[in-house]
Scaffold this motif. Structure first.
Motif, PDB file in Angstrom:
ATOM      1  N   ARG A   1       1.108  -1.395  -0.310  1.00  0.00           N
ATOM      2  CA  ARG A   1       0.130   0.424  -0.178  1.00  0.00           C
ATOM      3  C   ARG A   1       0.990   1.216  -0.176  1.00  0.00           C
ATOM      4  O   ARG A   1       2.209   1.159   0.375  1.00  0.00           O
ATOM      5  CB  ARG A   1      -0.867   0.314   1.858  1.00  0.00           C
ATOM      6  CG  ARG A   1      -2.369  -0.738   1.281  1.00  0.00           C
ATOM      7  CD  ARG A   1      -3.479  -0.906   0.727  1.00  0.00           C
ATOM      8  NE  ARG A   1      -4.057  -1.950   1.653  1.00  0.00           N
ATOM      9  CZ  ARG A   1      -4.823  -2.075   1.940  1.00  0.00           C
ATOM     10  NH1 ARG A   1      -5.065  -0.544   2.896  1.00  0.00           N
ATOM     11  NH2 ARG A   1      -5.370  -3.234   2.656  1.00  0.00           N
TER      12      ARG A   1
ATOM     13  N   VAL B   1       1.033   4.738   1.663  1.00  0.00           N
ATOM     14  CA  VAL B   1       0.832   5.951   2.991  1.00  0.00           C
ATOM     15  C   VAL B   1       1.505   6.911   3.146  1.00  0.00           C
ATOM     16  O   VAL B   1       2.553   6.746   2.970  1.00  0.00           O
ATOM     17  CB  VAL B   1       1.383   4.819   4.101  1.00  0.00           C
ATOM     18  CG1 VAL B   1       1.007   5.420   5.126  1.00  0.00           C
ATOM     19  CG2 VAL B   1       0.578   3.321   4.364  1.00  0.00           C
TER      20      VAL B   1
ATOM     21  N   LEU C   1       1.818  11.785   9.218  1.00  0.00           N
ATOM     22  CA  LEU C   1       1.036  10.927   8.728  1.00  0.00           C
ATOM     23  C   LEU C   1       0.627  11.920   7.611  1.00  0.00           C
ATOM     24  O   LEU C   1      -0.676  13.212   8.567  1.00  0.00           O
ATOM     25  CB  LEU C   1       0.227   9.765   9.375  1.00  0.00           C
ATOM     26  CG  LEU C   1      -1.108   8.685   8.278  1.00  0.00           C
ATOM     27  CD1 LEU C   1      -0.524   8.352   7.189  1.00  0.00           C
ATOM     28  CD2 LEU C   1      -1.820   8.306   9.575  1.00  0.00           C
TER      29      LEU C   1
ATOM     30  N   ARG D   1      -3.401  12.557   0.562  1.00  0.00           N
ATOM     31  CA  ARG D   1      -2.432  12.199  -0.471  1.00  0.00           C
ATOM     32  C   ARG D   1      -2.150  13.144  -0.966  1.00  0.00           C
ATOM     33  O   ARG D   1      -0.413  12.631  -1.371  1.00  0.00           O
ATOM     34  CB  ARG D   1      -2.603  10.619  -1.595  1.00  0.00           C
ATOM     35  CG  ARG D   1      -3.166   9.168  -0.542  1.00  0.00           C
ATOM     36  CD  ARG D   1      -3.128   8.188  -2.097  1.00  0.00           C
ATOM     37  NE  ARG D   1      -3.500   7.092  -1.359  1.00  0.00           N
ATOM     38  CZ  ARG D   1      -3.174   5.720  -1.596  1.00  0.00           C
ATOM     39  NH1 ARG D   1      -2.461   6.070  -2.952  1.00  0.00           N
ATOM     40  NH2 ARG D   1      -3.333   4.590  -0.760  1.00  0.00           N
TER      41      ARG D   1
ATOM     42  N   ALA E   1      -5.838   4.894   4.788  1.00  0.00           N
ATOM     43  CA  ALA E   1      -4.441   4.357   5.465  1.00  0.00           C
ATOM     44  C   ALA E   1      -4.435   3.779   7.175  1.00  0.00           C
ATOM     45  O   ALA E   1      -4.109   3.152   7.776  1.00  0.00           O
ATOM     46  CB  ALA E   1      -3.966   6.373   6.425  1.00  0.00           C
TER      47      ALA E   1
ATOM     48  N   TYR F   1      -5.317   0.245   7.810  1.00  0.00           N
ATOM     49  CA  TYR F   1      -4.224  -0.885   6.966  1.00  0.00           C
ATOM     50  C   TYR F   1      -3.554  -1.244   8.275  1.00  0.00           C
ATOM     51  O   TYR F   1      -3.204  -0.140   9.231  1.00  0.00           O
ATOM     52  CB  TYR F   1      -3.353   0.095   5.906  1.00  0.00           C
ATOM     53  CG  TYR F   1      -2.408  -0.562   5.327  1.00  0.00           C
ATOM     54  CD1 TYR F   1      -2.989  -2.279   5.315  1.00  0.00           C
ATOM     55  CD2 TYR F   1      -1.422  -0.304   5.099  1.00  0.00           C
ATOM     56  CE1 TYR F   1      -1.563  -2.782   4.968  1.00  0.00           C
ATOM     57  CE2 TYR F   1      -0.049  -1.100   4.633  1.00  0.00           C
ATOM     58  CZ  TYR F   1      -0.112  -2.172   4.902  1.00  0.00           C
ATOM     59  OH  TYR F   1       0.923  -3.394   3.626  1.00  0.00           O
TER      60      TYR F   1
ATOM     61  N   LEU G   1       0.379  -0.103   8.971  1.00  0.00           N
ATOM     62  CA  LEU G   1       0.550   0.922   9.216  1.00  0.00           C
ATOM     63  C   LEU G   1       0.334   1.639  10.473  1.00  0.00           C
ATOM     64  O   LEU G   1       1.246   1.580  11.511  1.00  0.00           O
ATOM     65  CB  LEU G   1      -0.720   2.556   8.285  1.00  0.00           C
ATOM     66  CG  LEU G   1      -0.253   3.975   9.398  1.00  0.00           C
ATOM     67  CD1 LEU G   1       0.640   4.426   9.113  1.00  0.00           C
ATOM     68  CD2 LEU G   1      -2.302   4.864   9.165  1.00  0.00           C
TER      69      LEU G   1
END
Length: 432
Positions: free
Chosen positions: A246, A248, A300, A304, A320, A323, A326
């Protein structure tokens, strides 16, 4: 009607069929498109970019450093590509008249306990064939950086700075000058292999892959290469690939020295990296426009393409935080993460980190600056994916698509070397 960037070259006849389409108008996608068309001038190439401008995201929101290849594991692909890429970057800029400044970099140990790690970096750099590396004393540090304090430093005079957006746009010019077509404002939302020709002819099936955008427009091609950066995982999913790894997004916020204080810094000044943490730490970065950036932190991003603290996308945020990879990363680095968030909010906390290197620096000397968002590929085990990831689709489209799912930092420095590797992979997979 499809949009074509035509201000770089004379107008040319455009049709909507290509032998190869590259998706993604960042520096890696543009370098790859350039390399492919130079190798195969008899084929037709198109490049699709979802924004109205090229190099709009990571390629236009980075530190601008031409890295020399010190940090990477000897013998690794990253190490080889960075060392090769830096040499290619300097040579390309010389040939194209693109300004750069080989201002050098000092990796500075401010504590005696950092010296063993610094010496290990030096040995790693030598194994990577980094040019002109040497360890220097506290007195030699001040000769190079009069306001910097440290007990020992690793001097990398081959490190430089450049405007990577200018470099990327030059790649686009090269691509167009030999017949490549660049289509902006074309966000790819679907790709499939057509079952029949829209023209009802055998010639129509020469281009069996249909690529559609969010407006319902479509082009046809034989093969697709994606270099989609922050959206590489989502674009891969469209063709049936696994969701792993993924992407992130991590935002890095910079401070800037006030113009009258830029004399404090001559070249790049970096800390000795702490192996316990996943990022390099705050550093001093001179820019081609004469400014000096300080930072970045690493937090974070809730979007995006969220370059501001309050930027938020529900889909990106939920992607995010839902997941598991993360959360494994967060729990392993909880103290680091909390410190990064604190420094993101409290200006004096970030300045305190910087004062370890330049004690004269004060809060009144700095301003809040720009930010960038890093497309960090993350595995389900919570480990940062630190190498290149290539992937194909499934079903009919599987043999016709190549996804570059991760092109890790320093991708801008290494872009011309990465492009050669991607072109090799394309030739092998597609039999060009």
């Amino acid at each position: 009607m499809l949009r074509v960037i035509s201000d770089m070259t004379p107008p040319f006849f455009f049709n909507s069929t290509f032998d190869v389409v590259i998706v993604g108008g960042g520096i890696v996608g543009l370098a790859s498109a350039r390399e492919l068309i130079l190798r195969h001038p008899t084929l037709t190439f198109g490049l699709l970019e979802k924004e109205k401008e090229l190099a709009w995201h990571q390629s236009g929101h980075n530190s601008g450093v031409i890295h020399s290849g010190i940090y990477y594991t000897p013998g690794s692909l990253k190490a080889k590509l960075c060392v090769q890429g830096a040499a290619l970057c300097y040579d390309y800029c010389d040939r194209k008249g693109i300004p750069y400044n080989r201002c050098g970099k000092l990796i500075v140990a401010v504590k005696l306990e950092e010296i063993p790690r610094l010496k290990a970096l030096y040995e790693k750099g030598l194994l990577n064939n980094v040019r002109d590396l040497k360890l220097i004393s506290a007195k030699e540090i001040q000769a190079k950086e009069p306001f910097c304090r440290g007990v020992m430093a690793l001097d990398s005079p081959y490190t430089g700075i450049v405007n990577y957006k200018q470099v990327a746009l030059s790649y686009a010019e090269d691509f167009q000058e030999v017949g490549g077509a660049v289509l902006t404002d074309f966000e790819v939302t679907d790709m499939e292999v057509a079952k029949e020709s829209p023209l009802g002819s055998e010639e129509g099936m020469k281009y069996p892959v249909v690529v559609r955008n969010s407006k319902g427009e479509e082009i046809r091609c034989q093969h697709i290469v994606t270099c989609a950066g922050l959206y590489s995982d989502r674009l891969s999913e469209i063709s049936g690939c696994s969701r792993e790894p993924r992407i992130v997004p991590f935002r890095g916020d910079y401070l800037m020295l006030k113009p009258e204080k830029c004399y404090l810094v001559k070249g790049n000044i970096y800390p000795v990296p702490d192996p316990r943490f996943p990022f390099l730490g705050v550093h001093f970065t001179p820019r081609m426009d004469g400014s000096v950036w300080l930072g970045p932190n690493a937090v974070l991003a809730f979007k995006r393409e969220g370059y501001k603290t309050y930027d938020f996308s529900p889909r990106d945020f939920l992607d995010a935080v839902a997941y598991s990879g993360l959360w494994k990363l967060v729990f392993r680095n909880i103290s680091f993460g909390m410190n990064e968030m604190y420094r993101a909010c409290i200006l004096s906390a970030q300045v305190k980190q910087l004062q370890k290197f330049i004690p004269e620096l004060t809060v009144s000397d700095v301003l809040r600056g720009p930010a960038g968002v890093r497309a960090q590929a993350l595995g389900p085990d919570g480990n940062l994916v630190d190498d290149f990831v290539f992937d194909g689709g499934t079903g009919d489209i599987g043999s016709r698509v190549l996804h570059v799912r991760n092109a890790p930092s320093p991708a801008a420095t290494s872009s011309l070397a990465i492009a050669k590797m991607i072109a090799d992979e394309v030739e092998q997979r597609f039999g060009l």
